[in-house]
Design an enzyme around this catalytic site. Structure first.
Site, PDB file in Angstrom:
ATOM      1  N   LYS A   1       0.900  -1.130  -0.026  1.00 11.82           N
ATOM      2  CA  LYS A   1      -0.068   0.061  -0.005  1.00 11.82           C
ATOM      3  C   LYS A   1       0.898   1.338  -0.088  1.00 11.82           C
ATOM      4  CE  LYS A   1      -4.142   1.960   2.259  1.00 11.82           C
ATOM      5  NZ  LYS A   1      -3.656   3.486   1.884  1.00 11.82           N
TER       6      LYS A   1
ATOM      7  N   LYS B   1      -7.654  -2.955   2.930  1.00 14.96           N
ATOM      8  CA  LYS B   1      -6.262  -2.384   3.371  1.00 14.96           C
ATOM      9  C   LYS B   1      -5.811  -2.765   4.747  1.00 14.96           C
ATOM     10  CE  LYS B   1      -9.039   1.770   4.363  1.00 14.96           C
ATOM     11  NZ  LYS B   1      -9.230   2.973   3.918  1.00 14.96           N
TER      12      LYS B   1
ATOM     13  N   PHE C   1      -1.599  -0.861 -10.494  1.00 17.20           N
ATOM     14  CA  PHE C   1      -2.152  -2.002 -10.058  1.00 17.20           C
ATOM     15  C   PHE C   1      -3.348  -2.417 -10.397  1.00 17.20           C
ATOM     16  CE2 PHE C   1      -2.688   1.567  -6.685  1.00 17.20           C
ATOM     17  CZ  PHE C   1      -4.035   1.559  -6.778  1.00 17.20           C
TER      18      PHE C   1
ATOM     19  N   ARG D   1      -7.765  11.252  -7.596  1.00 14.12           N
ATOM     20  CA  ARG D   1      -8.574  10.394  -7.053  1.00 14.12           C
ATOM     21  C   ARG D   1     -10.116  11.178  -7.271  1.00 14.12           C
ATOM     22  NH1 ARG D   1      -8.633   7.494  -1.741  1.00 14.12           N
ATOM     23  NH2 ARG D   1     -10.744   7.762  -0.892  1.00 14.12           N
TER      24      ARG D   1
ATOM     25  N   ARG E   1      -3.633   8.864  -5.763  1.00 14.89           N
ATOM     26  CA  ARG E   1      -4.265   8.009  -6.716  1.00 14.89           C
ATOM     27  C   ARG E   1      -4.055   8.603  -8.005  1.00 14.89           C
ATOM     28  NH1 ARG E   1      -7.965   3.849  -5.267  1.00 14.89           N
ATOM     29  NH2 ARG E   1      -8.374   2.429  -7.311  1.00 14.89           N
TER      30      ARG E   1
ATOM     31  N   ARG F   1     -16.529   0.839  -2.396  1.00 14.40           N
ATOM     32  CA  ARG F   1     -15.710   0.470  -1.221  1.00 14.40           C
ATOM     33  C   ARG F   1     -16.093  -0.665  -0.637  1.00 14.40           C
ATOM     34  NH1 ARG F   1     -12.184   3.208   2.027  1.00 14.40           N
ATOM     35  NH2 ARG F   1     -13.068   5.183   1.586  1.00 14.40           N
TER      36      ARG F   1
ATOM     37  N   GLU G   1      -0.898   4.383  -8.212  1.00 17.61           N
ATOM     38  CA  GLU G   1      -0.586   5.276  -6.852  1.00 17.61           C
ATOM     39  C   GLU G   1       0.977   5.904  -7.381  1.00 17.61           C
ATOM     40  OE1 GLU G   1      -2.733   5.606  -4.461  1.00 17.61           O
ATOM     41  OE2 GLU G   1      -1.378   6.630  -2.903  1.00 17.61           O
TER      42      GLU G   1
END
Ligand code: AMP
Length: 530
Positions: A223, A390, A312, A243, A228, A384, A273
């Site tokens: 992470k 995370k 990712f 983001r 982002r 989400r 990221e």
């Protein structure tokens, strides 16, 4: 043509009912009555967001400016006159206010605001101010508006939600659904250079919890603590979005240059990221933000830092939408296209030991932790959920500041004790779960005071109520039940770990999530969930 008065009257009516079902029906009827070219703007006004996130527009007028304009109007409004403003007229003026930039823009903004206010009745002005300050109650709940759009268009709620994932704007979704119907809405898909909201991660407390949730096997990725980025490319042209869907291409030339060669020949959308680096080490996002005075400067500061890109995910490749493909397959495609150098560090694990070792490596290398990804999961823009989990070292949540107290002693002259709130998804309201003055530097207190005063709604004794806009990440030691707050929960030993200029208040932790965490922490204490 629909007048702004009709919208105001309609809203008053809707607010009288507390039944969600009735609200949905009333809204649907109202939407059906609108002219085609009014649907998107009416929905945006009702949602209290005014401009689509991807438009990069914001009004840029604070409470102080509005007070100033209102005062001058009271003096010169000798001949109260009124013409019927349509919702389109009002929206056009709001756009003009937002678009006034550069030298003399303050005066221009005030001028447009004045002419807008002068054309409205008392009631309409009240409504307008509520829109500007994001307080339109029914609209706070995105869910209700989406259901109303489904009802008005005879589309299913699933079809509407899917279109929303790709369009990222309630107004655009409503217009597409109501004017083009089911066939039209099912044709909505990801378009190059139109950013979609990134998929987000839920929180897990341990690698073993993630393994359990993902069925005994999961992909752990580092992470990275940065910004982002969603990169779109077609015919050699590249755009990078944040983001919150702002176009930040000009602020990240390093990234564009670095990735250019890899993706040039493709029509592609990738997700990742970007982190600041110093030597070989990552610069924590917090340190980047500390150097930033205002939200708008956040991205310009990136230009001064060497950045590194870690990708990712891949959402689109050469005409093919990939969001519905399993993560496992998307990763393979991404790996093939961009190569090892740009990939997030990753390990597929099926044992707790292996996973914990990898987590520790991430921490030792200066990263925040890991994100566990379910191998067969699809990419859900804007959602989400537990498909991505995370895992960090500290427990933190994101809150919005809804009020602040004037400090005393060393903190005299600063707004320094902040009321932290989470989002109650059912009511659309923000609910306080704690207060803190810990975590900020003197400079940040100063800047925060300035920003909060711009957002002031009212002041009583030493408490200043503000428009909920500034999002902060808060670390805490425990969540307790509390009769003191309406939310029923309170954070113990809350401390601000960073200011999240990049997040909007509707993306923060919800009250339901906090209750979940409260229960989990209980389980953990009892040793069930290790
Ligand atoms: P948070 O902002 O705490 O909700 O954490 C989620 C954020 O972590 C995402 O929005 C990304 O910006 C960031 N992130 C860093 N590395 C990854 C990764 N490997 N996968 C997904 N998100 C990541």
């Amino acid at each position: 043509m629909t007048s702004f008065k009709e919208l105001t009257d309609f809203l008053k009516n809707v607010e009288k009912t507390s039944s969600k079902k009735t609200k949905v029906i009333l809204l649907a009827e109202f939407l059906k009555r609108l002219d085609k070219n009014e649907i998107a703007i009416a929905v945006r006004l009702l949602s209290g967001k005014i401009f689509p996130e991807y438009s990069n527009l914001s009004l840029g007028v604070g409470w102080a400016t509005i007070q100033k304009v209102l005062k001058t109007i009271n003096v010169c409004r000798l001949f109260p006159y009124q013409m019927e403003m349509s919702i389109k007229d009002v929206y056009t003026l709001l756009e003009k206010i937002a678009k006034a930039k550069g030298e003399g823009s303050r005066t221009k903004k005030e001028m447009y605001l004045r002419s807008l206010i002068l054309s409205l009745s008392r009631e309409e002005i009240d409504f307008l101010l509520r829109i500007i300050f994001g307080e339109v109650r029914i609209g706070a709940s995105e869910g209700i508006l989406l259901e109303a759009v489904a009802e008005a268009s005879n589309c299913t709620i699933e079809e509407i939600r899917r279109a929303y994932m790709f369009l990222s704007d309630l107004g655009d979704v409503a217009e597409a659904a109501i004017t083009r119907g089911r066939i039209g809405i099912n044709q909505v898909s990801l378009k190059l250079f139109r950013p979609v909201k990134p998929m987000l991660a839920d929180m897990a407390y341990s690698v073993s919890e993630a393994l359990k949730e993902h069925g005994g096997i999961t992909a752990l990725e580092y992470k990275y603590d940065g910004i982002r980025v969603q990169i779109h490319s077609k015919s050699g042209k590249i755009k990078v979005f944040s983001r919150r869907l702002s176009n930040i291409t000009d602020n990240v030339p390093d990234i564009v240059r670095a990735i250019e060669d890899k993706i040039k020949g493709h029509d592609i959308v990738v997700d990742g990221e970007a982190i600041g680096t110093k030597g070989d080490k990552p610069v924590p996002f917090q340190d980047i933000v500390r150097r930033v005075q205002r939200k708008n400067d956040l991205f310009s500061i990136l230009r001064e830092l060497p950045l590194r890109l870690y990708l990712f995910d891949i959402l689109f490749l050469d005409g093919k939408l990939l969001v519905d493909e399993p993560y496992r397959k998307r990763w393979e495609i991404l790996e093939r296209i961009v190569g090892e150098d740009f990939l997030a560090k990753r390990l597929v694990v099926s044992s707790r030991n292996e996973g914990e070792k990898f987590f520790q490596e991430a921490i030792n290398e200066g990263h925040e932790g890991v994100v566990a990804k379910k191998l067969d999961s699809v990419y859900e823009p804007g959602c989400r959920g537990k498909k991505w989990l995370k895992i960090k070292e500290f427990d933190t949540i994101d809150c919005v500041i809804v009020a602040a107290e004037w400090g005393h002693g060393r903190r005299t002259g600063w707004l320094s004790d902040y009321y932290l709130a989470v989002l109650n998804e059912e009511t659309g309201e923000f609910e306080v779960v704690g207060k803190t003055f810990k975590g900020l530097t003197d400079r940040e207190f100063e800047e925060m005071t300035k920003r909060l005063l711009e957002l002031r709604i009212s002041e009583r004794e030493y408490v200043v109520k503000v428009k909920p806009q500034i999002v902060v990440e808060v670390a805490y030691s425990e969540i307790q039940k509390s009769p003191k707050y309406r939310s029923g929960l309170a954070l113990r030993f809350a401390r601000i770990t960073r200011i999240r200029w990049d997040k909007n208040p509707y993306e923060i932790t919800t009250l339901n999530e906090l209750w979940d965490r409260y229960r989990k922490q209980f389980e953990r204490k009892a040793g069930i969930n290790t």
